[in-house]
Write an enzyme that holds these catalytic residues in place. Structure first.
Site, PDB file in Angstrom:
ATOM      1  N   GLU A 137      27.789  71.811  58.639  1.00 12.50           N
ATOM      2  CA  GLU A 137      27.469  71.297  60.016  1.00 12.50           C
ATOM      3  C   GLU A 137      28.534  71.451  61.025  1.00 12.50           C
ATOM      4  O   GLU A 137      28.331  70.733  62.161  1.00 12.50           O
ATOM      5  CB  GLU A 137      26.792  70.103  59.882  1.00 12.50           C
ATOM      6  CG  GLU A 137      25.494  70.145  59.113  1.00 12.50           C
ATOM      7  CD  GLU A 137      24.304  70.706  59.692  1.00 12.50           C
ATOM      8  OE1 GLU A 137      23.876  70.262  60.764  1.00 12.50           O
ATOM      9  OE2 GLU A 137      23.565  71.528  59.059  1.00 12.50           O
ATOM     10  N   HIS A 183      24.818  63.056  61.346  1.00 11.37           N
ATOM     11  CA  HIS A 183      26.137  63.577  61.340  1.00 11.37           C
ATOM     12  C   HIS A 183      26.970  62.351  61.389  1.00 11.37           C
ATOM     13  O   HIS A 183      26.830  61.311  62.063  1.00 11.37           O
ATOM     14  CB  HIS A 183      26.474  64.635  62.382  1.00 11.37           C
ATOM     15  CG  HIS A 183      25.643  65.791  62.423  1.00 11.37           C
ATOM     16  ND1 HIS A 183      24.991  66.548  63.510  1.00 11.37           N
ATOM     17  CD2 HIS A 183      25.715  66.565  61.295  1.00 11.37           C
ATOM     18  CE1 HIS A 183      24.675  67.626  63.080  1.00 11.37           C
ATOM     19  NE2 HIS A 183      24.783  67.810  61.683  1.00 11.37           N
ATOM     20  N   CYS A 215      28.429  65.306  70.982  1.00 11.30           N
ATOM     21  CA  CYS A 215      27.688  66.366  70.236  1.00 11.30           C
ATOM     22  C   CYS A 215      27.895  67.693  71.529  1.00 11.30           C
ATOM     23  O   CYS A 215      27.874  68.839  71.057  1.00 11.30           O
ATOM     24  CB  CYS A 215      26.306  66.187  70.258  1.00 11.30           C
ATOM     25  SG  CYS A 215      25.877  65.059  69.075  1.00 11.30           S
TER      26      CYS A 215
END
Length: 455
Positions: A180, A259, A378
């Site tokens: 990721e 995450h 992000c």
């Protein structure tokens, strides 16, 4: 050639431009905000302008700021590969009727969260003296699995100079190597130009060695594997003395921490983290201290101060932590942090008044992104570059007043101010998006990077 010094290195935050199909489809299982807001009407124009306003504010404050373009959406090629045939109009209409969730997936604007785009190792840490990039395979969800190919082209177009930049293929798109990107990677060091230690955080281990089911989450999937993190470190030529691999706490994943950057953020020698960030907190800190040449400054937020629910709702730890010339740091938090009393009190008491370099907090409105589960951190991919490497960038991707003005005008010309999930089948939206992206590549001067431009 002049000698490169530590002072020549700067961290550039490359933010992803929000794409014209920004919508709330609730595609991300385990992302509480995304799931909660699925089906709502979005405002792509406001989302893109909010992202640009954050970039502009940080540029004006003296931070190096870059821009990355969004993906081509809807991904009509993906629909055709799944058996939908005919004209664009016919493909969209049939997908909307037969597989509406698939249509929503190929329209996702999730590439705006460039923390997931790739993992980056600065030249200062690489054995060959180049900056290394590995696009994340994002195989854990279909809508993000569609991104790596274009991501790789975009990164190769901007970071083109082979003497300075090295590009690696995305890892095999299988569950064992689920990757990721930088959302599960933190580089800790003194100044950006000093040697760093790379903290890779994973949720599960694929090839044995774990201690059973209790070490994995039970409610939501663990998206990053140890094997993926180790493979990226190998691709980038990092030695054991430069890396720390730590398991994310499974209870945090089950609480919506999909995450690591939702529960911890690091910059320079500072690691700001919730006590539930790591399965073995003490071992993680001990190994970091043993391998770092600069003393680690851990800033621990206990559950008594900020609950897991408040941490996930506010995205306190999905903030940008930025270095200032005087040695202090600035924390850029989403507006939601002010809306949670315990979170705002912790920011004032523990952070601003604590024994750490964090001396300023900037609040930014990124609500359109937050509703889909993405905060300030992000939205950016961190790339540490020397002055020579910055000069070697291709295209017009470092933000300036002129570029900001052109991009805001571009958004005004091409973006809708209202988009419901049912609107994704509109063939006019697909045409609008291709027109916008074609113009964007000319503005950014990065050449042809999209499938429709490559034929």
């Amino acid at each position: 050639m002049s000698q490169t010094t530590n002072a020549d290195y700067r961290e550039v935050n490359f933010d992803g431009l929000v794409g014209p199909t920004h919508n709330y489809s609730g595609l991300a299982h385990g992302n509480v905000a995304s799931m909660r807001h699925g089906g709502l009407v979005s405002n792509p124009r406001e989302a893109a302008l909010q992202g640009l306003a954050k970039m502009k504010a940080l540029m004006d404050a003296g931070y190096a700021q870059g821009v990355l373009p969004p993906q081509q959406r809807p991904d009509l090629g993906a629909l055709r590969s799944l058996g939908f045939t005919g004209s664009n109009r016919e493909v969209l209409a049939r997908a909307a009727k037969e597989a509406p969730q698939v249509l929503r997936a190929v329209c996702s604007a999730s590439s705006m969260w460039t923390a997931n785009a790739a993992t980056v190792t600065p030249s200062r840490d690489a054995a060959d003296g180049r900056v290394h990039f590995t696009p994340a395979n994002l195989q854990s969800s279909f809508h993000r699995y569609l991104e790596p190919e274009t991501t790789g082209r975009v990164l190769a177009a901007i970071f083109r100079h082979e003497a300075h930049f090295a590009h690696h293929p995305a890892l095999p798109a299988t569950p064992a190597f689920s990757d990721e990107g930088a959302a599960n990677h933190t580089r800790l060091c003194g100044e950006h130009g000093e040697a760093g230690v790379h903290l890779y955080v994973y949720g599960r281990q694929s090839f044995g060695g774990g201690s059973g089911e209790s070490r994995e989450p039970k409610r939501f999937p663990a998206r990053q594997t140890l094997e993926a993190s180790q493979a990226v470190a190998r691709q980038h030529g990092l030695a054991a003395a430069q890396t720390v691999f730590a398991q994310q706490h499974p209870e945090a994943i089950d609480a919506g921490v999909f995450h690591n950057d939702v529960i911890a953020v690091g910059n320079g020698p500072v690691l700001l983290y919730h006590e539930m960030a790591f399965l073995d907190e003490q071992a993680t800190l001990d190994e970091l201290r043993a391998k770092m040449t600069t003393p680690l400054i851990p800033v621990r937020v206990p559950s008594e101060a900020v609950s897991m629910e408040d941490a996930v709702a506010s995205y306190l730890f999905n903030s940008q932590l930025l270095s200032n010339p005087d040695g202090s740091m600035t924390l850029v938090v989403p507006g939601e942090c002010q809306e949670r009393e315990a979170v705002w009190r912790t920011i004032q008491d523990l952070l601003l008044a604590g024994h750490n370099p964090i001396g300023e907090v900037i609040v930014k409105d990124v609500k359109q992104s937050m509703r889909n589960g993405g905060g300030p951190a992000c939205l950016r991919l961190r790339v540490v570059l020397s002055a020579e490497e910055r000069a070697a960038l291709t295209g017009r991707v470092l933000l300036s007043d002129d570029l900001y003005g052109e991009l805001t005008a571009w958004v005004g010309r091409h973006y809708r101010d209202r988009l419901a999930p049912d609107d994704l089948a509109d063939p006019q939206l697909a045409d609008e998006t291709l027109t916008a992206l074609d113009e964007l590549t000319r503005i950014l001067q990065i050449g042809s990077v999209y499938p429709f431009q490559l034929g």
